[in-house]
Design a protein around this motif. Structure first.
Motif, PDB file in Angstrom:
ATOM      1  N   GLU A 330       1.304  -1.062  -0.561  1.00 30.81           N
ATOM      2  CA  GLU A 330       0.366   0.074   0.404  1.00 30.81           C
ATOM      3  C   GLU A 330       0.907   1.414   0.258  1.00 30.81           C
ATOM      4  OE1 GLU A 330      -2.984   0.165   3.531  1.00 30.81           O
ATOM      5  OE2 GLU A 330      -3.845  -1.441   2.800  1.00 30.81           O
ATOM      6  N   TYR A 331       0.327   2.034  -0.585  1.00 27.28           N
ATOM      7  CA  TYR A 331       1.598   3.391  -0.806  1.00 27.28           C
ATOM      8  C   TYR A 331       0.092   4.496   0.444  1.00 27.28           C
ATOM      9  CZ  TYR A 331       3.988   7.479  -1.887  1.00 27.28           C
ATOM     10  OH  TYR A 331       5.103   8.544  -2.681  1.00 27.28           O
ATOM     11  N   GLU A 332       0.681   4.926   1.270  1.00 30.55           N
ATOM     12  CA  GLU A 332      -0.277   6.626   1.361  1.00 30.55           C
ATOM     13  C   GLU A 332      -0.423   7.846   0.680  1.00 30.55           C
ATOM     14  OE1 GLU A 332      -2.125   6.014   5.791  1.00 30.55           O
ATOM     15  OE2 GLU A 332      -0.087   7.871   6.051  1.00 30.55           O
ATOM     16  N   LEU A 333      -1.187   8.538   0.638  1.00 33.48           N
ATOM     17  CA  LEU A 333      -0.963   9.818   0.205  1.00 33.48           C
ATOM     18  C   LEU A 333      -2.107  10.840   1.107  1.00 33.48           C
ATOM     19  CD1 LEU A 333      -1.205   8.075  -2.260  1.00 33.48           C
ATOM     20  CD2 LEU A 333       0.133  10.077  -2.763  1.00 33.48           C
ATOM     21  N   GLU A 334      -0.769  12.293   1.403  1.00 26.75           N
ATOM     22  CA  GLU A 334      -1.955  13.105   1.840  1.00 26.75           C
ATOM     23  C   GLU A 334      -2.895  13.721   0.950  1.00 26.75           C
ATOM     24  OE1 GLU A 334      -1.694  13.858   4.828  1.00 26.75           O
ATOM     25  OE2 GLU A 334      -0.233  12.899   5.747  1.00 26.75           O
ATOM     26  N   GLN A 335      -2.043  13.915  -0.758  1.00 28.64           N
ATOM     27  CA  GLN A 335      -2.952  15.350  -1.263  1.00 28.64           C
ATOM     28  C   GLN A 335      -4.072  14.079  -2.161  1.00 28.64           C
ATOM     29  OE1 GLN A 335      -0.043  14.090  -1.580  1.00 28.64           O
ATOM     30  NE2 GLN A 335       1.433  14.416  -3.045  1.00 28.64           N
ATOM     31  N   SER A 336      -4.939  15.142  -2.967  1.00 25.72           N
ATOM     32  CA  SER A 336      -6.207  14.422  -3.247  1.00 25.72           C
ATOM     33  C   SER A 336      -6.006  13.962  -4.352  1.00 25.72           C
ATOM     34  CB  SER A 336      -7.455  14.870  -2.762  1.00 25.72           C
ATOM     35  OG  SER A 336      -7.572  16.372  -3.525  1.00 25.72           O
ATOM     36  N   SER A 337      -4.970  13.982  -5.541  1.00 25.57           N
ATOM     37  CA  SER A 337      -4.707  14.114  -6.451  1.00 25.57           C
ATOM     38  C   SER A 337      -2.825  14.031  -6.907  1.00 25.57           C
ATOM     39  CB  SER A 337      -5.315  14.860  -7.190  1.00 25.57           C
ATOM     40  OG  SER A 337      -4.798  16.433  -7.606  1.00 25.57           O
ATOM     41  N   MET A 338      -2.559  14.328  -7.359  1.00 22.51           N
ATOM     42  CA  MET A 338      -1.185  13.629  -8.196  1.00 22.51           C
ATOM     43  C   MET A 338      -0.602  13.409  -9.614  1.00 22.51           C
ATOM     44  SD  MET A 338       2.307  11.649  -6.148  1.00 22.51           S
ATOM     45  CE  MET A 338       1.791  12.442  -5.146  1.00 22.51           C
ATOM     46  N   LYS A 339       0.524  14.779  -9.946  1.00 21.21           N
ATOM     47  CA  LYS A 339       0.854  14.199 -11.264  1.00 21.21           C
ATOM     48  C   LYS A 339       1.040  12.309 -11.354  1.00 21.21           C
ATOM     49  CE  LYS A 339       1.092  17.845 -13.916  1.00 21.21           C
ATOM     50  NZ  LYS A 339      -0.097  17.815 -15.128  1.00 21.21           N
ATOM     51  N   LEU A 340       0.361  11.595 -12.460  1.00 23.98           N
ATOM     52  CA  LEU A 340       0.791  10.058 -12.556  1.00 23.98           C
ATOM     53  C   LEU A 340       2.420  10.037 -12.858  1.00 23.98           C
ATOM     54  CD1 LEU A 340       0.181   7.530 -13.064  1.00 23.98           C
ATOM     55  CD2 LEU A 340      -0.135   8.051 -15.766  1.00 23.98           C
ATOM     56  N   VAL A 341       3.272  11.013 -13.453  1.00 21.58           N
ATOM     57  CA  VAL A 341       4.815  10.895 -13.323  1.00 21.58           C
ATOM     58  C   VAL A 341       5.334  10.357 -11.755  1.00 21.58           C
ATOM     59  CG1 VAL A 341       7.113  11.388 -14.073  1.00 21.58           C
ATOM     60  CG2 VAL A 341       4.994  10.705 -15.289  1.00 21.58           C
TER      61      VAL A 341
END
Length: 405
Positions: A330-341
């Motif tokens: 699993e990979y946890e992120l704070e933001q709701s969107s991100m550049k795929l690269v």
């Protein structure tokens, strides 16, 4: 075991033996005296990642061990600080002694997945070179001529092309040759590209009045791309430390033209079983069947039967049944969107932005089963979404608690 059977095992999957008649004589003498042969292989631990291409001569050492002989691994703690110039058009950066020591320990951990520890000597060049003075070194150099070394393809080509050729690099074959004197080698193993250096060992032993070693040369294992020599820089290698699923998947990715090559040099199949595989290929057996068997054998070799069956089952789920794995990191992120690269690189699925862009544009990236081909795409982070990179890498995305929605 009779003499012919022993010779058949030793000559299996070998490119060249120099000279074969002398090897027969050594084997006969060993059988009569009960004294095992000393079989040498030198490593320069300039790194610590070992791939199955490195292990081709190591598998041959194991064959010798199974016949009762002694394997002698030379840790090139002197030559690694020079770097083997064979096949290179530039000089290697020098390593510190501490780097060499750390690398050699990790290297041996991997070699012992094949070798028998109780029949393996591990020797460091510093045992003999550490006590040498300048007079001793000059005596060694005096046993060879510049003409001999300029006959070496690597040295000659670099000289003719006006490329850098350090005097210390001319020392490399001399030092490797003296190793054979120091440990009283009967046989030296190596890839075909090491022929010059190994024959220097024969010459060195003759200069010291010793019985000369035999050169047993193995072919070079091609990488999984089927074109280039296996190596980390080309990402076409199968590492000893690869997890079972990755080993299995990488074997399944090789071109059909490599099937016989890998059975011959990367498994423990004897001559009779190799002939059976050759016949199956000749009579039109589906290459996929042979690759699955090969992948299973290779995982079993390094991880055991249970892991081989698990890797096979996992592959079947991914590719035959078109399923995603039951478990994935699993990979946890704070933001709701991100550049795929950015996501591919930060999560570790890709090493660089360039690799990520190439993978995306090649159709190798999908989110919840939908391929994304725009390298500048920005994706919304949905809790539980599955990001896939290439054939075998999966990641479950997870929003950090309290992050924006």
């Amino acid at each position: 075991m009779n003499f012919e059977t022993e010779l058949k095992i030793i000559t299996k999957s070998v490119e060249e033996i120099i000279p074969l008649e002398e090897l027969k004589g050594k084997l006969a003498k060993s059988a009569k005296s009960g004294k095992p042969l000393r079989v040498k292989y030198g490593i320069d631990p300039t790194g610590h990642d070992v791939h199955i291409g490195h292990l081709v001569p190591i598998r041959k050492m194991r064959d010798f061990q199974d016949l009762g002989h002694i394997g002698v691994i030379i840790i090139g703690d002197f030559t690694a600080q020079i770097g083997d110039p064979t096949g290179r058009d530039d000089s290697r950066p020098p390593l510190t002694h501490e780097q060499v020591k750390i690398n050699s320990e990790k290297y041996m951990d991997q070699l012992f997945t094949i070798l028998k520890p109780e029949q393996t000597e591990v020797r460091y060049q510093s045992e003999w070179f550490g006590a040498m003075g300048m007079a001793d070194v000059l005596k060694l150099l005096g046993k060879f001529t510049l003409a001999q070394f300029m006959a070496h393809d690597t040295f000659r080509n670099r000289y003719e092309q006006g490329l850098s050729l350090g005097m210390h690099e001319l020392m490399y074959p001399v030092l490797q040759g003296y190793d054979s004197v120091a440990i009283e080698s009967d046989v030296e193993l190596g890839a075909t590209e090491q022929k010059f250096n190994i024959l220097c060992g024969r010459d060195m032993q003759r200069y010291f009045g010793m019985e000369q070693q035999i050169a047993v040369l193995s072919p070079i294992l091609l990488g999984t791309d089927g074109v280039n020599k296996m190596g980390k820089s080309l990402n076409n290698y199968i590492a000893v430390f690869d997890i079972p699923a990755d080993k299995y998947g990488k074997v399944m990715s090789i071109p059909d033209s490599l099937i016989m090559n890998y059975y011959s040099y990367a498994t423990s199949y004897d001559s009779d079983r190799l002939e059976e595989v050759k016949q199956e290929l000749a009579t039109g057996t589906n290459p996929m069947i042979l690759k699955k068997r090969l992948a299973w054998e290779m995982v079993k070799l390094y991880h055991g039967e249970e892991e081989a069956y698990k890797a096979q089952e996992g592959f079947e789920k991914l590719f035959s049944k078109k399923e995603i794995p039951d478990e994935m990191p699993e990979y946890e992120l704070e933001q709701s969107s991100m550049k795929l690269v950015q996501l591919l690189v930060q999560s570790g699925l890709c090493a660089t932005n360039g690799e990520a862009k190439r993978l995306i544009q090649g159709g190798g990236v999908s989110l919840d089963g939908q391929k994304i081909r725009a390298y500048d795409a920005e994706i919304d982070i949905c809790d539980g979404a599955v990001l896939r990179a290439g054939k075998r890498k999966f990641l479950k995305l997870k929003k950090a608690q309290g992050s924006a929605h």
